[in-house]
Structures are given as C-alpha cells and as structure tokens.
Design a protein around this motif. Sequence first.
Motif, PDB file in Angstrom:
ATOM      1  N   UNK A  75       0.791  -1.228   0.000  1.00 23.09           N
ATOM      2  CA  UNK A  75       0.000   0.000   0.000  1.00 23.09           C
ATOM      3  C   UNK A  75       0.813   1.263   0.000  1.00 23.09           C
ATOM      4  N   UNK A  76       2.152   1.133   0.188  1.00 21.28           N
ATOM      5  CA  UNK A  76       2.948   2.341   0.286  1.00 21.28           C
ATOM      6  C   UNK A  76       2.907   3.150  -0.997  1.00 21.28           C
ATOM      7  N   UNK A  77       2.859   2.467  -2.139  1.00 20.94           N
ATOM      8  CA  UNK A  77       2.855   3.190  -3.395  1.00 20.94           C
ATOM      9  C   UNK A  77       1.610   4.011  -3.579  1.00 20.94           C
ATOM     10  N   UNK A  78       0.553   3.611  -2.937  1.00 20.34           N
ATOM     11  CA  UNK A  78      -0.694   4.345  -3.052  1.00 20.34           C
ATOM     12  C   UNK A  78      -0.919   5.205  -1.839  1.00 20.34           C
ATOM     13  N   UNK A  79       0.157   5.708  -1.318  1.00 20.62           N
ATOM     14  CA  UNK A  79       0.054   6.430  -0.062  1.00 20.62           C
ATOM     15  C   UNK A  79      -0.844   7.633  -0.182  1.00 20.62           C
ATOM     16  N   UNK A  80      -1.454   7.955   0.912  1.00 24.75           N
ATOM     17  CA  UNK A  80      -2.341   9.105   1.008  1.00 24.75           C
ATOM     18  C   UNK A  80      -3.040   8.986   2.331  1.00 24.75           C
ATOM     19  N   UNK A 133       5.212  11.150  -0.667  1.00 23.22           N
ATOM     20  CA  UNK A 133       4.155  10.302  -1.204  1.00 23.22           C
ATOM     21  C   UNK A 133       2.839  11.045  -1.350  1.00 23.22           C
ATOM     22  N   UNK A 134       2.565  11.926  -0.415  1.00 19.93           N
ATOM     23  CA  UNK A 134       1.267  12.594  -0.374  1.00 19.93           C
ATOM     24  C   UNK A 134       1.157  13.781  -1.324  1.00 19.93           C
ATOM     25  N   UNK A 135       2.259  14.213  -1.922  1.00 16.45           N
ATOM     26  CA  UNK A 135       2.234  15.365  -2.805  1.00 16.45           C
ATOM     27  C   UNK A 135       2.282  14.884  -4.250  1.00 16.45           C
ATOM     28  N   UNK A 136       1.170  15.047  -4.946  1.00 18.84           N
ATOM     29  CA  UNK A 136       1.035  14.506  -6.300  1.00 18.84           C
ATOM     30  C   UNK A 136       2.099  15.030  -7.254  1.00 18.84           C
ATOM     31  N   UNK A 137       2.516  16.291  -7.068  1.00 22.58           N
ATOM     32  CA  UNK A 137       3.457  16.868  -8.025  1.00 22.58           C
ATOM     33  C   UNK A 137       4.862  16.306  -7.894  1.00 22.58           C
ATOM     34  N   UNK A 138       5.109  15.498  -6.840  1.00 14.88           N
ATOM     35  CA  UNK A 138       6.420  14.850  -6.711  1.00 14.88           C
ATOM     36  C   UNK A 138       6.498  13.569  -7.518  1.00 14.88           C
ATOM     37  N   UNK A 139       5.340  13.008  -7.882  1.00 13.79           N
ATOM     38  CA  UNK A 139       5.317  11.855  -8.764  1.00 13.79           C
ATOM     39  C   UNK A 139       5.717  10.543  -8.129  1.00 13.79           C
ATOM     40  N   UNK A 140       5.661  10.433  -6.799  1.00  7.64           N
ATOM     41  CA  UNK A 140       6.022   9.182  -6.133  1.00  7.64           C
ATOM     42  C   UNK A 140       4.843   8.213  -6.067  1.00  7.64           C
ATOM     43  N   UNK A 141       3.644   8.738  -6.032  1.00  6.45           N
ATOM     44  CA  UNK A 141       2.457   7.930  -5.802  1.00  6.45           C
ATOM     45  C   UNK A 141       1.550   7.921  -7.023  1.00  6.45           C
ATOM     46  N   UNK A 142       0.745   6.865  -7.139  1.00 10.39           N
ATOM     47  CA  UNK A 142      -0.212   6.777  -8.241  1.00 10.39           C
ATOM     48  C   UNK A 142      -1.636   7.026  -7.780  1.00 10.39           C
ATOM     49  N   UNK A 143      -1.832   7.323  -6.510  1.00 11.28           N
ATOM     50  CA  UNK A 143      -3.192   7.596  -6.036  1.00 11.28           C
ATOM     51  C   UNK A 143      -3.745   8.864  -6.659  1.00 11.28           C
ATOM     52  N   UNK A 162      -1.800  -3.073  -8.165  1.00 17.52           N
ATOM     53  CA  UNK A 162      -0.920  -3.774  -9.102  1.00 17.52           C
ATOM     54  C   UNK A 162       0.362  -3.018  -9.448  1.00 17.52           C
ATOM     55  N   UNK A 163       0.331  -1.691  -9.377  1.00 18.36           N
ATOM     56  CA  UNK A 163       1.501  -0.902  -9.775  1.00 18.36           C
ATOM     57  C   UNK A 163       2.474  -0.656  -8.635  1.00 18.36           C
ATOM     58  N   UNK A 164       2.163  -1.125  -7.434  1.00 15.94           N
ATOM     59  CA  UNK A 164       2.980  -0.811  -6.258  1.00 15.94           C
ATOM     60  C   UNK A 164       4.439  -1.205  -6.455  1.00 15.94           C
ATOM     61  N   UNK A 165       4.680  -2.419  -6.873  1.00 21.74           N
ATOM     62  CA  UNK A 165       6.055  -2.906  -6.975  1.00 21.74           C
ATOM     63  C   UNK A 165       6.808  -2.246  -8.125  1.00 21.74           C
ATOM     64  N   UNK A 166       6.113  -1.967  -9.199  1.00 20.89           N
ATOM     65  CA  UNK A 166       6.748  -1.276 -10.318  1.00 20.89           C
ATOM     66  C   UNK A 166       7.174   0.131  -9.903  1.00 20.89           C
ATOM     67  N   UNK A 167       6.289   0.844  -9.208  1.00 18.97           N
ATOM     68  CA  UNK A 167       6.630   2.185  -8.735  1.00 18.97           C
ATOM     69  C   UNK A 167       7.777   2.139  -7.735  1.00 18.97           C
ATOM     70  N   UNK A 168       7.763   1.142  -6.876  1.00 16.95           N
ATOM     71  CA  UNK A 168       8.838   1.003  -5.888  1.00 16.95           C
ATOM     72  C   UNK A 168      10.180   0.808  -6.568  1.00 16.95           C
ATOM     73  N   UNK A 169      10.242  -0.121  -7.517  1.00 15.52           N
ATOM     74  CA  UNK A 169      11.498  -0.385  -8.201  1.00 15.52           C
ATOM     75  C   UNK A 169      12.001   0.825  -8.954  1.00 15.52           C
TER      76      UNK A 169
END
Length: 349
Positions: free
Chosen positions: A9-14, A122-132, A212-219
């Motif tokens: 769930x980290x990739x979808x942080x919020x 993670x919580x700031x969309x403009x940083x591009x870390x998260x896909x939420x 599904x995208x969590x691991x791809x974003x992490x890598x």
Amino acid sequence: MMGRGDGPGAGAAGGPNRHVPVLLEEVCDALDVKRGGVFIDGTFGAGGYTRAILDANLRNTVIAIDRDPDAIAGGATLAAKSKRRLSLIAGRFGDLDILAQAQGCNEVDGVVLDIGVSSMQLDEADRGFSFRNDGPLDMRMERDGPSAADLINESSEAELADIFYHYGEERRARAVARAIIEARRRQKFETTKQLADLVSSLIWQEPGGIHPATRVFQGLRIAVNDELGELVRALHAAERILMPGGRLVVVTFHSLEDRIVKQFFAARTGRAAGGSRHMPTTYVPEATFDAITRGPIAPGPVELSRNPRARSAKLRAGARTTAAAQEALDAITMLAELPQTTEKRGGRR
C-alpha cells in the motif's frame, strides 16, 4: 515522518496521518539520547527524530541531513527554535561523515537513518512518487537529475525488467517492461496515471491486496534515487564517524533494505564468517560494532493502530567498538546493484 515505507500500500500512499515518526521511542532508546551528545539524523524529513533527540537532553545537538530541498526548507522553523543546537544540511546521507566534518565535527555519538521515501513526498502529487493522485512521473528526491519518466522512456526492455524485478520484486517484470516499450512508441510516458493504468491492465489485483503498480513504482523510485547504494554508503560512513560507544540505528521498510542492514551488522559484529566441518574458519577482522538488537524490532499493536504505514518497519542497531573502521564490503555493495545482464555487457539477453 511516517516512515519511508515500501510495504503493502505504500505506493498508493495518502490519507490523513502525516509526519508521525515510526518506532520513535525505540529509536531514542537504541540511540541512548538521554546521555547527551552529538547526533546525526541522516534522513531529516519532517524532523520527528531530530525533535525527539533535541527534547531528550538540552546538551544534545543534531546535524540533520536531507537531499530533498522541501524538507530542508520545512525545517527552518525548528532550526531557529533550537538555539543553534540543530544544523540543517542539504545533501545525501551516504556522505554523512563528509558533511559532518564540513561542520567541524569529526566524531559523533549517534546516527539514525530512516530509509526510503517520506510520507510528505508520497502525499504530494506533483512529486510523482504515488499513483493515487495523478501527477508528473518524477520521483526525484532532490528534484535534480534523470526523472522516472526519463528512465521509462529511454531505458531498454532488459534494463526496465531488471529494475522492476530486482528493486521492485515484481514477478511480471518482463511483461511490464515489454508493454512499456510498445506503449512509448505511440506516446511518451509523462504522468503517474499513465504508468499505473498500463501496469493495472497487465497485473490482476487480488482481493484485499496491494495495487498492481505498487512494486513497479517502488522499483522505479529506488532506481531513480539510487536508494540502496545510498544506504550502503551511509552504513560505511557511519562506521567511520561514530566514536567508540556511539550508536547506529537504522529503520527500514522493505526486505531489500533490511537485508543490506542485517548483513552489514552481521559482518561488522563478527557473526558473518563462522566456518564448519566442510569449510574452515576464515579470517574475521576485529568487530567494529557490538549488536544492540539481536534481531529486528517491529512496531507494536498500539503503534500499528495509530499508524498503519509502520507495519513493515524494522529497526536494527549497533554500538561502535574501538576497532578501526574497515574497508567497504563488496558483498554488501553488490546487494545494492542490479545484476549485469548479457544485454548490458553488449550481447543479447
């Protein structure tokens, strides 16, 4: 800081919980902050650990490091209130000994590292870390250098597959990499939603499972920021600058990070090379650390109920001995590197 976790769930942080330092009491105990001294917070973030260290003893001073300019700017108020007990430095924690020495500090009483991406990022969309929330496909902690979009649009299929498989532990890494190559022929990737939607079309989300995208974003994030390489360099830097009895405390959120920290402490406490009836005992250098934790310390149920993002956190710690710092360990360095595929060596994979 909620931790820089890569757990489920980290990739979808919020969500509402922000700036909660993970394992705060355990970190302070392992650092022994009440004794007074000079400490390095190698991952300042929102300043949770730094604030606790300063509050524990009025004689404590902190050298706080962060590669994110937003974190440095956000810490200005705390630095002003600290009455010169806090020095904020923009830089990478892999250089923590060099950065501290530039401040006139040649040895310290403790070093704390909280590995990974911060909740603020993670919580700031403009940083591009998260896909939420859709945002630019960036992921650069320093806002400098090649971005995640650059890697996605310019890397070969083999390179992308290696990043997703080895840094993200994504089992369908090759299929995702192949789909990216095909998709970018039609349109370059620019946003987090573009990449997340593509991955979601290839990987089925199990009920109650991670996106599904969590691991791809992490890598991808680990590759963009060389996070594992920075961790390896920071462990060796801490060994060099800690005084005898000084404490090194590391909080990790993923098995890749924890494996590096575990093997580093195993090697430096003399537990890594034993020998057996099949293999003679090899030369073991004098231990540079005594173990404080014999195994990882994890958050308790109370903390987990308050901060679900802490669920994958592990703390390991050691106390510096009087032995001289050793050379960097090749075996540890290799854990941070992608394997050299045939394609990278000039042939076909």
